[in-house]
Every structure is written in C-alpha cells, then in structure tokens.
Write a protein that holds these residues in place. Structure first.
Motif, short mmCIF file in Angstrom:
data_model
loop_
_atom_site.label_atom_id
_atom_site.label_comp_id
_atom_site.label_asym_id
_atom_site.label_seq_id
_atom_site.Cartn_x
_atom_site.Cartn_y
_atom_site.Cartn_z
N VAL A 1 0.84 -1.21 0.00
CA VAL A 1 0.00 0.00 0.00
C VAL A 1 0.87 1.26 0.00
CG1 VAL A 1 -1.66 1.32 1.38
CG2 VAL A 1 -2.00 -1.13 1.05
N THR A 2 1.92 1.25 0.81
CA THR A 2 2.80 2.41 0.88
C THR A 2 3.45 2.70 -0.46
OG1 THR A 2 3.25 1.97 3.21
CG2 THR A 2 4.81 3.40 2.05
N ALA A 3 3.95 1.66 -1.13
CA ALA A 3 4.61 1.86 -2.43
C ALA A 3 3.64 2.41 -3.46
CB ALA A 3 5.22 0.54 -2.91
N VAL A 4 2.41 1.90 -3.46
CA VAL A 4 1.42 2.39 -4.42
C VAL A 4 1.04 3.84 -4.13
CG1 VAL A 4 -0.97 2.09 -5.21
CG2 VAL A 4 0.52 0.09 -4.98
N VAL A 5 0.83 4.18 -2.86
CA VAL A 5 0.47 5.55 -2.50
C VAL A 5 1.60 6.52 -2.84
CG1 VAL A 5 -0.03 7.08 -0.55
CG2 VAL A 5 -1.24 4.91 -0.76
N VAL A 6 2.84 6.16 -2.50
CA VAL A 6 3.98 7.02 -2.82
C VAL A 6 4.12 7.17 -4.34
CG1 VAL A 6 6.50 7.27 -2.69
CG2 VAL A 6 5.21 6.60 -0.68
N HIS A 7 3.87 6.08 -5.07
CA HIS A 7 3.92 6.13 -6.53
C HIS A 7 2.86 7.08 -7.08
CE1 HIS A 7 4.62 4.73 -10.61
NE2 HIS A 7 3.33 4.56 -10.75
N LEU A 8 1.64 6.99 -6.56
CA LEU A 8 0.56 7.87 -7.03
C LEU A 8 0.86 9.33 -6.70
CD1 LEU A 8 -2.55 5.70 -6.13
CD2 LEU A 8 -1.59 6.15 -8.41
N ILE A 9 1.39 9.58 -5.52
CA ILE A 9 1.74 10.96 -5.12
C ILE A 9 2.85 11.49 -6.04
CG2 ILE A 9 2.78 12.37 -3.31
CD1 ILE A 9 1.23 10.63 -1.28
N SER A 10 3.89 10.68 -6.25
CA SER A 10 5.00 11.15 -7.09
C SER A 10 4.55 11.36 -8.53
CB SER A 10 6.18 10.18 -7.02
OG SER A 10 5.84 8.94 -7.62
N TRP A 11 3.63 10.52 -9.00
CA TRP A 11 3.09 10.67 -10.36
C TRP A 11 2.27 11.94 -10.46
CZ3 TRP A 11 -1.96 10.31 -12.43
CH2 TRP A 11 -1.99 10.22 -13.83
N ALA A 12 1.49 12.25 -9.42
CA ALA A 12 0.65 13.45 -9.42
C ALA A 12 1.51 14.72 -9.36
CB ALA A 12 -0.31 13.43 -8.24
N LEU A 13 2.66 14.66 -8.69
CA LEU A 13 3.53 15.81 -8.58
C LEU A 13 4.40 16.03 -9.81
CD1 LEU A 13 4.69 15.47 -4.87
CD2 LEU A 13 2.96 17.01 -5.79
N ALA A 14 4.54 15.00 -10.63
CA ALA A 14 5.41 15.11 -11.82
C ALA A 14 4.77 15.90 -12.93
CB ALA A 14 5.78 13.73 -12.31
#
Length: 169
Positions: free
Chosen positions: A156-169
């Motif tokens: 869950v943590t990896a997916v959430v961090v991935h979604l946050i980093s994707w949204a910030l890119a």
C-alpha cells in the motif's frame, strides 16, 4: 540543429524544471513503509498492553513487521517504476522473500529459544555463575500474521507514494 545552452557550454549540468526533479521513489517508499510500521507498533503495543512504549520505534519484532514492510515496499516500488520483467525487480523480490522467510523462520525460533533459555537461567540457584547473566532478547522474529501485515503495508505504501510522485510530476 539546436544551439548549445550556457550550461552545456560551461560543462555544468543543465538546471532541471522543478516539476521534473528526480527522486529515488523506491528508496522513499521503503523508508516511509519502515517509518509507518515502526510507528504503528507503538499503537499496537498500547492497544494490547495499555501502555505507551516508545522503544517500539526502534525495536524489532511486533505487529506489523517493519522488515517485511520495508522490503515489500522496495520490491513493489521497483516493479512499478522499472517494470516486473527486469532483473532489478527480480532482485528486490527475491530479497523480500528471503527477509520475510527469515523473519518467520530463523529469527522467530531464535526468539523462542531465548525465552526458554531465560526461563532456565531464571530458575537457577543464586550461587550459580549464570544466575546473574543478562536475559537474552526474546522478541527477534515475527509470526506469519505480522509478516503478512507488514507486506500489505509495504504494498500500500509503495502504491500511495507512486501515485503521489506521479501526481507531482
């Protein structure tokens, strides 16, 4: 043909757009998963024992497994970033499997052996040379539910961090 920019001519690296700053997503995911798991242990200890134990922030053992959360977050993050077909993901996945197997196998049984040895030493007569020895650490490994919970937290943590980093890119 494009002209060379000032930074290219001077030999210094080009300045990156702030929206495209590179971050080590896999490392960040693993560190966040570790911090979350260790923090959750404080609350699970309070729930189970009705006392706050801040030593859980740095201790091993307990619910959820921070080892499992860390290596699972790393493997999932590498898989999301580089794809599941690469050798980097294979390496991270095998590492996660070895760490989780070790947590429920060798380390768990070493902790149980420490419990037995501590009980034997406790029952020794006071004049015995080992009677005053320091007790062995008993909370070394994890039960399978603790490892599964850590693994789920890591995913869950990896997916959430991935979604946050994707949204910030």
């Amino acid at each position: 043909m494009r002209s060379m920019g000032e930074s290219e001519m001077s030999g210094s690296p080009p300045i990156q757009n702030s929206r495209h700053v590179h971050m080590n997503y896999a490392l960040l995911s693993a560190l966040v998963a570790f911090a979350l798991a260790q923090s959750i242990k404080v609350f699970t200890t309070w729930y189970r024992e009705k006392r706050w134990d801040l030593k859980q922030l740095v201790g091993s053992g307990g619910m959820p497994s921070s080892h499992s959360a860390t290596v699972t977050a790393l493997a999932v993050a590498v898989g999301l970033q580089d794809g599941a077909a690469g050798s980097t993901f294979a390496t991270a996945l095998i590492l996660a499997c070895v760490v989780m197997y070790d947590a429920t196998g060798v380390r768990l049984h070493a902790g149980r052996q420490a419990e037995v040895l501590n009980q034997i030493v406790y029952e020794l007569p006071a004049e015995h040379p080992l009677a005053q020895s320091r007790p062995l650490r008993e909370l070394l490994g994890h039960t399978p539910p603790q490892v599964v919970a850590g693994g789920l937290l890591g995913c869950v943590t990896a997916v959430v961090v991935h979604l946050i980093s994707w949204a910030l890119a």
